[in-house]
Design a protein around this motif. Structure first.
Motif, mmCIF file in Angstrom:
data_model
loop_
_atom_site.group_PDB
_atom_site.id
_atom_site.type_symbol
_atom_site.label_atom_id
_atom_site.label_comp_id
_atom_site.label_asym_id
_atom_site.label_seq_id
_atom_site.Cartn_x
_atom_site.Cartn_y
_atom_site.Cartn_z
ATOM 1 N N SER A 56 32.942 -39.146 67.163
ATOM 2 C CA SER A 56 33.045 -40.363 66.482
ATOM 3 C C SER A 56 33.905 -40.310 65.087
ATOM 4 O O SER A 56 34.877 -41.625 64.614
ATOM 5 N N LEU A 66 38.841 -47.966 71.255
ATOM 6 C CA LEU A 66 37.958 -47.692 72.273
ATOM 7 C C LEU A 66 37.956 -48.652 73.604
ATOM 8 O O LEU A 66 37.912 -49.321 73.209
ATOM 9 N N ILE A 95 40.948 -44.176 73.038
ATOM 10 C CA ILE A 95 40.392 -43.254 73.747
ATOM 11 C C ILE A 95 39.870 -44.337 74.640
ATOM 12 O O ILE A 95 39.384 -44.934 74.215
ATOM 13 N N MET A 97 36.299 -44.119 77.586
ATOM 14 C CA MET A 97 35.261 -43.758 77.212
ATOM 15 C C MET A 97 34.005 -43.950 79.334
ATOM 16 O O MET A 97 34.341 -45.759 79.575
ATOM 17 N N TYR A 117 44.843 -42.615 77.969
ATOM 18 C CA TYR A 117 43.817 -41.722 77.191
ATOM 19 C C TYR A 117 44.430 -40.628 76.459
ATOM 20 O O TYR A 117 44.778 -39.216 77.160
ATOM 21 N N TRP A 132 27.301 -50.318 71.862
ATOM 22 C CA TRP A 132 28.613 -50.835 71.814
ATOM 23 C C TRP A 132 29.104 -52.368 72.334
ATOM 24 O O TRP A 132 29.841 -53.104 72.103
ATOM 25 N N THR A 140 37.619 -53.116 75.451
ATOM 26 C CA THR A 140 38.528 -52.921 74.611
ATOM 27 C C THR A 140 38.046 -53.006 72.874
ATOM 28 O O THR A 140 38.148 -54.363 73.009
#
Length: 178
Positions: A56, A66, A95, A97, A117, A132, A140
């Protein structure tokens, strides 16, 4: 004697009122305690090449999003065409995940449905997602050039969400100095 019977009834009615009020709340409007704070750092293996990692810290100096998703997520499937169309239309730093997922399932999902992505990372055990504050997918985050979380969207992104909230925020953040 009557007073003793009224106390449990009053407590019961208060609990029912609180429950009723809670049912009317939209869980997508729960503010994240991370808004305005530095984004949690991560260094995770790439989904397409697990021998390489994405850090990151490498994203500092740019506005990025993200998007936390999984192949097993039904709501992610409804969001995915929106993300695919968006990246064709606008130049965004998105990005992915892949959260608590089998890597092969994630790769197959992107192969079949398209890959919006720039890069997707794997969070197989969910530890980064916990950092997170993720409690469901999709979620998001919009992160500014200084690495500060500026917005969190819970649930699938729609075109309305993009046009009314996310795109204007991205335009504003792109104008800010790094």
């Amino acid at each position: 004697m009557i007073l003793r019977g009224l106390i449990p009834l009053t407590v019961f009615l208060l609990l029912v009122a609180l429950l009723w009020a809670g049912l009317k709340l939209d869980p997508r409007k729960i503010p994240s305690p991370l808004i305005g704070k530095p984004a949690p750092e991560f260094s995770l293996p790439r989904l397409d090449d697990p021998q390489q990692a994405v850090n990151s810290k490498d994203l500092l100096g740019q506005v990025w999003l993200l998007n936390i998703w999984a192949s097993w997520c039904v709501a992610c499937r409804s969001e995915h065409p929106v993300l695919n169309a968006w990246v064709k239309q606008d130049n965004i730093n998105l990005i992915g995940m892949d959260y608590k997922d089998n890597p092969e399932d994630g790769r197959n999902w992107l192969s079949a449905l398209g890959n919006p992505y720039q890069v997707s990372v794997m969070d197989q055990n969910g530890r980064s997602g916990m950092d997170w504050g993720v409690y469901g997918v999709p979620e998001t985050f919009v992160i500014d050039k200084k690495g500060i979380i500026r917005y969190k969207h819970i649930g699938p992104i729609s075109w309305d969400d993009l046009c009314s909230t996310i795109k204007p925020l991205l335009q504003e953040l792109e104008q800010e100095p790094a």
